[in-house]
Design a protein around this motif. Structure first.
Motif, PDB file in Angstrom:
ATOM      1  N   LEU A   1      39.730  45.608  48.336  1.00 19.19           N
ATOM      2  CA  LEU A   1      40.614  45.761  47.178  1.00 19.19           C
ATOM      3  C   LEU A   1      39.848  45.759  45.862  1.00 19.19           C
ATOM      4  N   ALA A   2      38.898  44.842  45.704  1.00 22.48           N
ATOM      5  CA  ALA A   2      38.253  44.669  44.401  1.00 22.48           C
ATOM      6  C   ALA A   2      37.430  45.873  43.950  1.00 22.48           C
ATOM      7  N   PRO A   3      36.598  46.517  44.814  1.00 20.57           N
ATOM      8  CA  PRO A   3      35.858  47.692  44.329  1.00 20.57           C
ATOM      9  C   PRO A   3      36.765  48.831  43.900  1.00 20.57           C
ATOM     10  N   ALA A   4      37.837  49.073  44.681  1.00 25.25           N
ATOM     11  CA  ALA A   4      38.761  50.142  44.307  1.00 25.25           C
ATOM     12  C   ALA A   4      39.445  49.828  42.979  1.00 25.25           C
ATOM     13  N   LEU A   5      39.865  48.569  42.797  1.00 22.18           N
ATOM     14  CA  LEU A   5      40.497  48.173  41.544  1.00 22.18           C
ATOM     15  C   LEU A   5      39.507  48.251  40.387  1.00 22.18           C
ATOM     16  N   THR A   6      38.256  47.891  40.637  1.00 22.12           N
ATOM     17  CA  THR A   6      37.238  47.982  39.597  1.00 22.12           C
ATOM     18  C   THR A   6      36.993  49.429  39.197  1.00 22.12           C
ATOM     19  N   GLY A   7      36.988  50.340  40.176  1.00 21.28           N
ATOM     20  CA  GLY A   7      36.856  51.756  39.852  1.00 21.28           C
ATOM     21  C   GLY A   7      38.009  52.251  38.989  1.00 21.28           C
ATOM     22  N   TRP A   8      39.229  51.789  39.295  1.00 23.13           N
ATOM     23  CA  TRP A   8      40.402  52.164  38.486  1.00 23.13           C
ATOM     24  C   TRP A   8      40.275  51.608  37.068  1.00 23.13           C
ATOM     25  N   LEU A   9      39.841  50.339  36.953  1.00 18.71           N
ATOM     26  CA  LEU A   9      39.636  49.748  35.625  1.00 18.71           C
ATOM     27  C   LEU A   9      38.560  50.481  34.844  1.00 18.71           C
ATOM     28  N   ALA A  10      37.516  50.948  35.559  1.00 21.51           N
ATOM     29  CA  ALA A  10      36.428  51.658  34.891  1.00 21.51           C
ATOM     30  C   ALA A  10      36.917  52.950  34.253  1.00 21.51           C
ATOM     31  N   ILE A  11      37.845  53.628  34.928  1.00 30.61           N
ATOM     32  CA  ILE A  11      38.387  54.866  34.375  1.00 30.61           C
ATOM     33  C   ILE A  11      39.213  54.578  33.123  1.00 30.61           C
ATOM     34  N   HIS A  12      40.002  53.516  33.147  1.00 31.00           N
ATOM     35  CA  HIS A  12      40.913  53.220  32.032  1.00 31.00           C
ATOM     36  C   HIS A  12      40.233  52.522  30.865  1.00 31.00           C
ATOM     37  N   TYR A  13      39.139  51.790  31.147  1.00 30.02           N
ATOM     38  CA  TYR A  13      38.474  51.034  30.082  1.00 30.02           C
ATOM     39  C   TYR A  13      37.072  51.547  29.770  1.00 30.02           C
ATOM     40  N   GLY A  14      36.682  52.644  30.412  1.00 34.72           N
ATOM     41  CA  GLY A  14      35.418  53.282  30.070  1.00 34.72           C
ATOM     42  C   GLY A  14      34.184  52.592  30.605  1.00 34.72           C
ATOM     43  N   GLY A  15      34.303  51.766  31.636  1.00 32.69           N
ATOM     44  CA  GLY A  15      33.129  51.106  32.206  1.00 32.69           C
ATOM     45  C   GLY A  15      33.541  50.062  33.221  1.00 32.69           C
ATOM     46  N   TYR A  16      32.557  49.592  33.963  1.00 30.21           N
ATOM     47  CA  TYR A  16      32.807  48.644  35.034  1.00 30.21           C
ATOM     48  C   TYR A  16      32.914  47.191  34.550  1.00 30.21           C
ATOM     49  N   ALA A  17      32.586  46.928  33.280  1.00 35.81           N
ATOM     50  CA  ALA A  17      32.501  45.536  32.812  1.00 35.81           C
ATOM     51  C   ALA A  17      33.824  44.788  32.980  1.00 35.81           C
ATOM     52  N   ALA A  18      34.961  45.505  32.852  1.00 36.75           N
ATOM     53  CA  ALA A  18      36.259  44.840  33.014  1.00 36.75           C
ATOM     54  C   ALA A  18      36.380  44.199  34.392  1.00 36.75           C
ATOM     55  N   GLY A  19      35.682  44.792  35.372  1.00 33.86           N
ATOM     56  CA  GLY A  19      35.721  44.219  36.705  1.00 33.86           C
ATOM     57  C   GLY A  19      35.121  42.831  36.774  1.00 33.86           C
ATOM     58  N   LEU A  20      34.122  42.556  35.915  1.00 32.75           N
ATOM     59  CA  LEU A  20      33.513  41.226  35.906  1.00 32.75           C
ATOM     60  C   LEU A  20      34.505  40.173  35.420  1.00 32.75           C
ATOM     61  N   TYR A  21      35.289  40.516  34.408  1.00 34.74           N
ATOM     62  CA  TYR A  21      36.300  39.567  33.932  1.00 34.74           C
ATOM     63  C   TYR A  21      37.354  39.323  35.013  1.00 34.74           C
ATOM     64  N   LEU A  22      37.728  40.373  35.726  1.00 31.74           N
ATOM     65  CA  LEU A  22      38.654  40.217  36.853  1.00 31.74           C
ATOM     66  C   LEU A  22      38.062  39.279  37.899  1.00 31.74           C
ATOM     67  N   ALA A  23      36.796  39.504  38.259  1.00 32.22           N
ATOM     68  CA  ALA A  23      36.147  38.688  39.276  1.00 32.22           C
ATOM     69  C   ALA A  23      36.083  37.222  38.853  1.00 32.22           C
ATOM     70  N   ALA A  24      35.738  36.971  37.591  1.00 29.49           N
ATOM     71  CA  ALA A  24      35.638  35.592  37.108  1.00 29.49           C
ATOM     72  C   ALA A  24      37.003  34.909  37.134  1.00 29.49           C
ATOM     73  N   GLY A  25      38.060  35.634  36.745  1.00 27.93           N
ATOM     74  CA  GLY A  25      39.398  35.049  36.758  1.00 27.93           C
ATOM     75  C   GLY A  25      39.837  34.674  38.158  1.00 27.93           C
TER      76      GLY A  25
END
Length: 402
Positions: free
Chosen positions: A346-370
């Motif tokens: 789930l997490a890599p696919a969601l991170t890819g979706w976040l990367a498209i909407h926020y212009g990079g993978y960094a949002a995935g790190l905040y998701l992971a930390a939460g």
């Protein structure tokens, strides 16, 4: 052969199997990702989906491991998995077809489950039967060595070879690792006693303990997979850090190599659950440092923290699972990894979706930390449950004694 020499050879077989199945077949994709995006036309979303397919293969392998009880069959599947690890790596360099790449990543996931679960279970079973300390710190050093080694190989070969040739070079490296991974692991013993004749008995945890444990491990899977998959691309996109992603990934491997031994020592003093809580807190810091602070120093320190904690958590969890089921360690290991693996789909696919909407993978790190914060709270609850259940077991004995 002297017993200590045999023990070292068995542990070395496990180390080489993890370097092959985790380092080469699975984690080499992370430092290769930017190169494949530059040279092979791999898109941002597709990169996330390929990672998700890889973890789907790992999850399928975990399901198989959780269902198989026969040690001989596990040994056979482990050996097949080591061969598949090499084949799946070579397959990446043979084509630019995303469907074939997805097949390769799925097979690599299966092979990594063979090394991580079947191989680990066989080694832990051997240690318990031969009455050695049932700790996996030395064995799991292979994951850190695999990450660091593959990052170094990709970094060096990147100056001389294109992306396809690098996959073939990694496959050749895997062929060398295959020899000790197969030759030094003895055939399993299916007897129900240790070397001195002591019966091996399973002591499964309570249903409540297992449910909380699996939920916390799911959160740990999310916390792990985003950095493990995307950290090279994330660092390369940060201001002033272009081209430094492989160096940071190498630091993860350096931090991971001795981590399991360190966490074994910590767990001896604090207990496994307290060690898991400490590792989770430190991992949250490691995940956030690259994006929250910025700069190469923060990225490197965060990578060392992340590498030094994520594999320690895996080692502690799988060691606990093996102690609950000494006669068939891979049973609970597989169940726990189903939870961990679901997060890794789930997490890599969601991170890819976040990367498209926020212009990079960094949002995935905040998701992971939460999600890791939630997992840490679950570990505190799990510790409370363990204390209550232990008190409930001890109380009748105390009453009887009085």
């Amino acid at each position: 052969m002297p017993e200590q020499t045999q023990r070292l050879k068995v542990l070395a077989a496990g180390i080489f199997s993890l370097i092959l199945a985790l380092g080469v077949a699975r984690f080499a994709y992370t430092p290769m990702l930017p190169l494949m995006q530059q040279q092979a036309g791999l898109g941002v979303a597709a990169a996330g989906w390929l990672a998700a397919v890889n973890y789907a293969g790992y999850l399928a392998g975990a399901l198989v491991a959780s269902l198989i009880g026969d040690l001989v069959l596990k040994d056979r599947l482990y050996r097949i998995g080591m061969l598949v690890a090499i084949g799946s790596t070579a397959l990446m360099g043979l084509t630019t077809d995303p469907v074939v790449w997805a097949l390769s990543r799925f097979l690599a996931g299966l092979s990594s489950a063979a090394g991580m679960l079947l191989g680990t279970g066989l080694i832990l079973n051997w240690l318990i039967r031969h009455e050695h300390r049932s700790e996996l710190g030395i064995h799991f050093a292979g994951i850190g060595l695999g990450i660091a080694g593959c990052a170094a190989v990709v970094e060096v070969l990147g100056h001389y070879l294109d992306w396809q040739a690098q996959w073939f070079a990694l496959s050749a490296l895997g062929g060398l690792l295959l020899i000790p991974a197969l030759a030094w692991l003895p055939a399993p013993d299916r007897s129900g006693v240790s070397r001195s004749g002591v019966p091996l008995e399973d002591r499964p945890p309570s249903p409540l303990f297992l449910r909380l444990f699996m939920a916390a491990y799911f959160c740990a899977g999310v916390g792990y997979v985003v950095s493990a998959t995307f950290i090279v691309a994330i660092v390369d996109q940060l201001p002033g850090l272009a081209g430094r992603g492989n160096l940071v990934f190498l630091a993860i491997g350096v931090g991971a190599a001795p981590a399991c031994i360190n966490w074994d020592l910590i767990a001896r003093r604090t207990g496994e659950l307290n060690a898991l809580i400490l590792a989770a807190v430190l991992q949250i810091v490691g995940i956030l440092l690259p994006v929250a602070v910025g700069g190469l120093a923060a990225a490197l320190f965060g990578a060392l923290l992340f590498g030094g904690t994520f594999i320690g958590m895996v080692s502690l969890v799988l060691t606990m699972a093996g102690r609950f089921y000494p006669t068939r360690p891979a049973k609970m290991m597989g169940r726990m990894t189903l939870s961990y693996g679901a997060a890794q789909i789930l997490a890599p696919a969601l991170t890819g979706w976040l990367a498209i909407h926020y212009g990079g993978y960094a949002a995935g790190l905040y998701l992971a930390a939460g999600v890791m914060v939630v997992g840490t709270l679950l570990l505190f609850a799990l510790r409370s449950v363990e204390r209550r259940e232990r008190a409930g077991l001890l109380q009748p004995a105390a009453c009887a004694a009085s």
